[in-house]
Structure formats: structure tokens, C-alpha cells
Design an enzyme around this catalytic site. Sequence first.
Site, PDB file in Angstrom:
ATOM      1  CE  LYS A 191      -1.753   2.783   2.974  1.00 37.52           C
ATOM      2  NZ  LYS A 191      -1.982   3.881   2.071  1.00 37.52           N
ATOM      3  CD  GLU A 266      13.974   1.235   8.330  1.00 39.38           C
ATOM      4  OE1 GLU A 266      14.405   2.200   8.887  1.00 39.38           O
ATOM      5  OE2 GLU A 266      14.412  -0.143   8.644  1.00 39.38           O
ATOM      6  CB  CYS A 300      13.523   9.221   7.675  1.00 38.34           C
ATOM      7  SG  CYS A 300      14.465   8.321   6.684  1.00 38.34           S
ATOM      8  CD  GLU A 400      10.352  12.886  11.451  1.00 33.80           C
ATOM      9  OE1 GLU A 400       9.173  12.637  11.299  1.00 33.80           O
ATOM     10  OE2 GLU A 400      11.264  12.059  10.710  1.00 33.80           O
TER      11      GLU A 400
HETATM   12  P1  NAD Z   1       2.685   8.313   7.661  1.00 30.65           P
HETATM   13  O1  NAD Z   1       2.818   7.435   8.956  1.00 30.65           O
HETATM   14  O2  NAD Z   1       1.643   9.341   7.975  1.00 30.65           O
HETATM   15  O3  NAD Z   1       1.884   7.405   6.816  1.00 30.65           O
HETATM   16  C1  NAD Z   1       2.841   6.242   5.996  1.00 30.65           C
HETATM   17  C2  NAD Z   1       1.850   5.350   5.646  1.00 30.65           C
HETATM   18  O4  NAD Z   1       1.199   4.617   6.496  1.00 30.65           O
HETATM   19  C3  NAD Z   1       1.078   5.881   4.516  1.00 30.65           C
HETATM   20  O5  NAD Z   1       0.800   4.908   3.473  1.00 30.65           O
HETATM   21  C4  NAD Z   1      -0.563   5.838   5.193  1.00 30.65           C
HETATM   22  O6  NAD Z   1      -1.588   5.844   4.345  1.00 30.65           O
HETATM   23  C5  NAD Z   1      -0.108   4.661   6.169  1.00 30.65           C
HETATM   24  N1  NAD Z   1      -1.122   4.749   7.436  1.00 30.65           N
HETATM   25  C6  NAD Z   1      -1.612   5.689   8.130  1.00 30.65           C
HETATM   26  N2  NAD Z   1      -2.269   5.275   9.043  1.00 30.65           N
HETATM   27  C7  NAD Z   1      -2.320   3.873   9.090  1.00 30.65           C
HETATM   28  C8  NAD Z   1      -2.876   2.958   9.954  1.00 30.65           C
HETATM   29  N3  NAD Z   1      -3.414   3.320  10.996  1.00 30.65           N
HETATM   30  N4  NAD Z   1      -2.575   1.713   9.682  1.00 30.65           N
HETATM   31  C9  NAD Z   1      -1.586   1.265   8.664  1.00 30.65           C
HETATM   32  N5  NAD Z   1      -1.191   2.102   7.727  1.00 30.65           N
HETATM   33  C10 NAD Z   1      -1.406   3.551   8.008  1.00 30.65           C
HETATM   34  O7  NAD Z   1       3.984   8.760   7.247  1.00 30.65           O
HETATM   35  P2  NAD Z   1       4.153   9.745   6.083  1.00 30.65           P
HETATM   36  O8  NAD Z   1       3.821  11.236   6.714  1.00 30.65           O
HETATM   37  O9  NAD Z   1       3.745   9.116   4.770  1.00 30.65           O
HETATM   38  O10 NAD Z   1       5.776  10.013   6.084  1.00 30.65           O
HETATM   39  C11 NAD Z   1       6.701  10.511   6.758  1.00 30.65           C
HETATM   40  C12 NAD Z   1       7.096   9.924   8.163  1.00 30.65           C
HETATM   41  O11 NAD Z   1       7.739   8.948   7.551  1.00 30.65           O
HETATM   42  C13 NAD Z   1       8.292  10.872   8.757  1.00 30.65           C
HETATM   43  O12 NAD Z   1       8.002  10.634  10.019  1.00 30.65           O
HETATM   44  C14 NAD Z   1       9.520   9.925   8.341  1.00 30.65           C
HETATM   45  O13 NAD Z   1      10.520  10.227   9.160  1.00 30.65           O
HETATM   46  C15 NAD Z   1       9.230   8.621   8.083  1.00 30.65           C
HETATM   47  N6  NAD Z   1      10.008   7.991   7.295  1.00 30.65           N
HETATM   48  C16 NAD Z   1      10.976   7.180   7.703  1.00 30.65           C
HETATM   49  C17 NAD Z   1      11.979   6.505   6.804  1.00 30.65           C
HETATM   50  C18 NAD Z   1      13.196   5.627   7.732  1.00 30.65           C
HETATM   51  O14 NAD Z   1      13.406   4.791   6.738  1.00 30.65           O
HETATM   52  N7  NAD Z   1      13.283   5.659   8.889  1.00 30.65           N
HETATM   53  C19 NAD Z   1      12.102   6.790   5.698  1.00 30.65           C
HETATM   54  C20 NAD Z   1      11.059   7.795   5.176  1.00 30.65           C
HETATM   55  C21 NAD Z   1      10.330   8.405   5.951  1.00 30.65           C
END
Ligand code: NAD
Length: 507
Positions: A191, A266, A300, A400
Site C-alpha cells: 500500500k 522504519e 527521515c 521531527e
Molecule cells: P505516515 O505514518 O503518516 O504514513 C505512512 C503510511 O502509513 C501511509 O501509506 C499511510 O497511508 C499509512 N497509514 C496511516 N495510518 C495507518 C494505519 N492506522 N494503519 C496502517 N497504515 C497507516 O507517514 P508519512 O507522513 O507518509 O511519512 C513521513 C514519515 O515517515 C516521517 O515521520 C518520516 O521520518 C518517516 N520516514 C522514515 C524513514 C526511515 O527509513 N526511517 C524513511 C522515510 C520516511
Amino acid sequence: MKDFTINHAISVELPSLFEGRHLINGNWCKSESGDTFERRSPSHGHIVSRSSRGGEAEANAAILAARTAFDSGVWSRVSGKERSAVLLKVADLIEQNVDRIAMIETLESGKPISQSRGEIEGAADLWRYAASLARSVHGDSHNSLGAEIMGVVLKEPIGVVSIITPWNFPFWILSQKLPFALAAGCTVVVKPSEMTPSTTVMLGELLIEAGIPAGVCNIVLGFGVPVGSVMSSHAEVDMISFTGSTAVGKTISAAASDTLKKVALELGGKNPQVIFPDANLEAASDAVVFGVYFNVGQCCNSSSRIIVHEDIAEKFCDRVVALSQRVRFGDPLDETTQVGAIVTPEHNTKIDTYVKQAQSDGARIALGGERLSVNGLGDQFYQPTVITHVAPDMPIAKDEVFGPVLSVLTFKTLDEAIALTNDSSYGLSAGVWSENVHTCLEFARRAETGTVWTNTWMDGFPEVAFGGVKQSGQGREIGRYGFEEFFEVKSVVMRVGNTRTPWVSQD
Ligand code: NAD
């Protein structure tokens, strides 16, 4: 002197609307409900894509398809050589489609086109590296357990994997997971983020073209709830590989606990670069500017705080401010642009709120601190921002922010620098700048992070594991350690000859 370097809008023909559907059991399909959702380009404001909006029905059907494909052995039990051949073909196809994919990636995410192209090309290399791993799976053999026993420890694919990805590096992060899961013999349901669904669909098309069997890779488009939550809790899913925010990571971990799925996370980071007075300050200041503005800080690994020795702090900040003014912000479709748009208006407001809060907490804005207008594109951009006089307990130093905003803290001793580095709930990455190898080694050992960079920032390789400690996540991605996450270990203990001593008397 001008304040910022802005690339105003250029004239480019935009591609027609991309229509995305789910990939379930080898078929492209719309949602049962007929619902769709649209993605508006953060930079250009026009509608880039319209995607089918999945519900529980689509998530359940995709999981069933992945389960059936896994259990059939059509992928899980073929040779590593066969799996490798498909992954290599995908790598070739990615390379043949770089421009097409990069354009949609840029329009959905707001990142510069040159960066999108680099990510897509780099992703092909991840597929190629994973293909090499597919042919090198092995366990252990035990031939010293006594004359009567031989033991082997086998690696087996873990099963059905749910892959849930964020919007900031949609194609790249998917490629840090999917080829490794497939190389191991797993089947998957993917997804993508609702903000950047289309390049995942494009990758699905390439997988079909490369000959992946039906049901091995399924894609469901839609929102966290219900699609992601079904993928996190369904009994037929064996593992979840998630990249995103720490808050959602915790929700996923809780949802997975009922069926004790393996969870690889991650998550976020608040990553410092520590600068000692004996560092190469020219290289360090460039890396600081790169670290905070790359992907508009929506990264991230963003180095959103620096911890600089107080003897050089003022001079170093002046250098960082001067370099920041030369970074090219603006139209992501201009080849020379280095920093593009903010993902949503709401996120832009969130960034601005952090900056204003820091100001009222007593920090000083050395540069920026406002939304940025780009002629012809509007103001879903943010100025390069440097904030000094930041205290360690301010939200800007701890949270963050996920924007082009740098917090500057200072230190006097190595111990103090390490204490500030570790004074965070996150533990993703940290960097140290010094020409003294002992300083670098001491720092590398004591930093509580998954990655430490010495005299560099954000260099990464498919071979080198990536991941976080503390609330930055669990498990590792890429490299051999990342590959290992997708296996179960089975021990087979074999008796040689009829040598077992009976437990019950036979008399
Ligand atoms: P997010 O957590 O809002 O969403 C990520 C994904 O999770 C999306 O596909 C979203 O639809 C899904 N999601 C949302 N609610 C959910 C639920 N209840 N159950 C299952 N899936 C759900 O994150 P974002 O805003 O898309 O991305 C930014 C975040 O990602 C930042 O905190 C960033 O640090 C982190 N990030 C981490 C890494 C790493 O490798 N550590 C890399 C990139 C981004």
C-alpha cells in the site's frame, strides 16, 4: 546581497492524468465501491492522478491472493536463480522508464526532477542487488554434534508480507523493501501513501511485464484506514514492513500484536551533525546545508539539528547561512532546482508553527522563517531557515519538523556533544565532523543511532544495512541484514543410522 536563490516557474508540458487501479491476483481492478481519490501536485496545483480508493474488500482480496500464491509454491519454492532473473528484468525495465516514472514522482511529491531521476536510477540498483542475494540464501550445517547426529538450519521465506510506504521517497522506499521480500520468496501486498500512489502502480506494471506470477505482488491503493489497518491485523499476513511516522508505527505494532506478526519499522528521526573545531569546515557546512534542505527536509535522515563547538559556532553559522542563500529553491521541473515544494498546505502550516513557536521560546531566526512564494507556482514552499540560540528542551530541538529548518545548538566538550546527540527519543542517524580519528571513533561508538556518518552525510549503499534504534524503529532494511528480515529459521535435526536410545523400556 539577495536573500534566497529562487527558480521561478518554467514552461513545461505536464503529462495527462494518471489513472491508478489496484493489482490483485494479476488483474488491474477498480474498487467494489467505485470510489476514487485524487492527488493534486504540491508544486503545480493541477490534478496529477486519480486512483481507485480501496476498502476492506480490496485489502482482504489482495491478502488472500498473496496467501494463495505463497502456499502454492509458484514463487516461494522456485529456485533463487528463477527469482533473480525476474528481479533483474525489473531492474532493466525501471532503467528504460526512468523519465516517465520520475515525472510522476516529481508531480505527486513536489521534489526536483533531477532528484526523482536519481532515485529511480538508484532504485534499479537496489533491484539488481536484491537479485544477487536471491542466489545466495543459505543457512548453517552442524557436523560436530556427535557421530549419530547431523543438523541443518534452513532459511525459509517468512510468508505473506504487508508493505506500507510513505510519500517522501515513494519509489525508493518501496525498492528498499519489495525486491528483498521477493528475493527471499515471500509474496506481498503493497500500500503506497495516498499522496503518492502512482509510481507504485507503474512499478506493478513493470513487474507484470517482467513475468512475476499472479498473486505474488499485489497493490492496494487507498488510505491508512481501512487498507493499512487491515494489512496490519489480518491473520493471513505473516510480517509487516512499514516506513512512516513513529505514531503510525506504534499503531501498526499494536494492530499486529494480536496475531504476533513480525513487524519491521522504519520511523522518524531528529538527526544531529556534530562539528568540532578541527573539522574541515568547508566540507562540513556544505554537508549541513545538504542534510537539512535535501527533499525540503522531508526526509527521515534530515539533519535538522547541528551541535557545533561554541568556539566556532558564530563563524560556522554565518557560513551555513551564506550557503543556504545559494541553494536553488523553486520549480521542481527546472533541471537546476535543488529543493522543491512542501507536500501539503497543512504540512507547510505545521512547519511554520514550529518556527514561530521557537521564536516565541527565545530562539533567533538567522535566515528565513516564512513561507516562500515562487512566481507562477504559488506558496506551497518554505524558505531555507536557520535558527540559532536553540535550547535542547525546545520543541524545535526535539521534534521531527520535517521541513527546511535547521536548529543550531552548541557544546564545549565531547561528552557534552554526545549527551546532546543522545538526548532524543529518536535514534536514526548522526554525524561527526573532525580531523581527529579518535574523536570520530569515540563518537561513533557512543552515539545511540542506527547509522553514524563520519566526515560525510547521507551516503548510503544497497550493501549497507539501514535502520533506527529507540523510537526510530526496529529491524533493518537493505544489505544482508535487511534481507535476513524476510526469513524464518527452521532447524532440522537428523539421526544417522538407527541409533536412538528408547525412552520407554521395550522389555
Ligand atoms: P505516515 O505514518 O503518516 O504514513 C505512512 C503510511 O502509513 C501511509 O501509506 C499511510 O497511508 C499509512 N497509514 C496511516 N495510518 C495507518 C494505519 N492506522 N494503519 C496502517 N497504515 C497507516 O507517514 P508519512 O507522513 O507518509 O511519512 C513521513 C514519515 O515517515 C516521517 O515521520 C518520516 O521520518 C518517516 N520516514 C522514515 C524513514 C526511515 O527509513 N526511517 C524513511 C522515510 C520516511
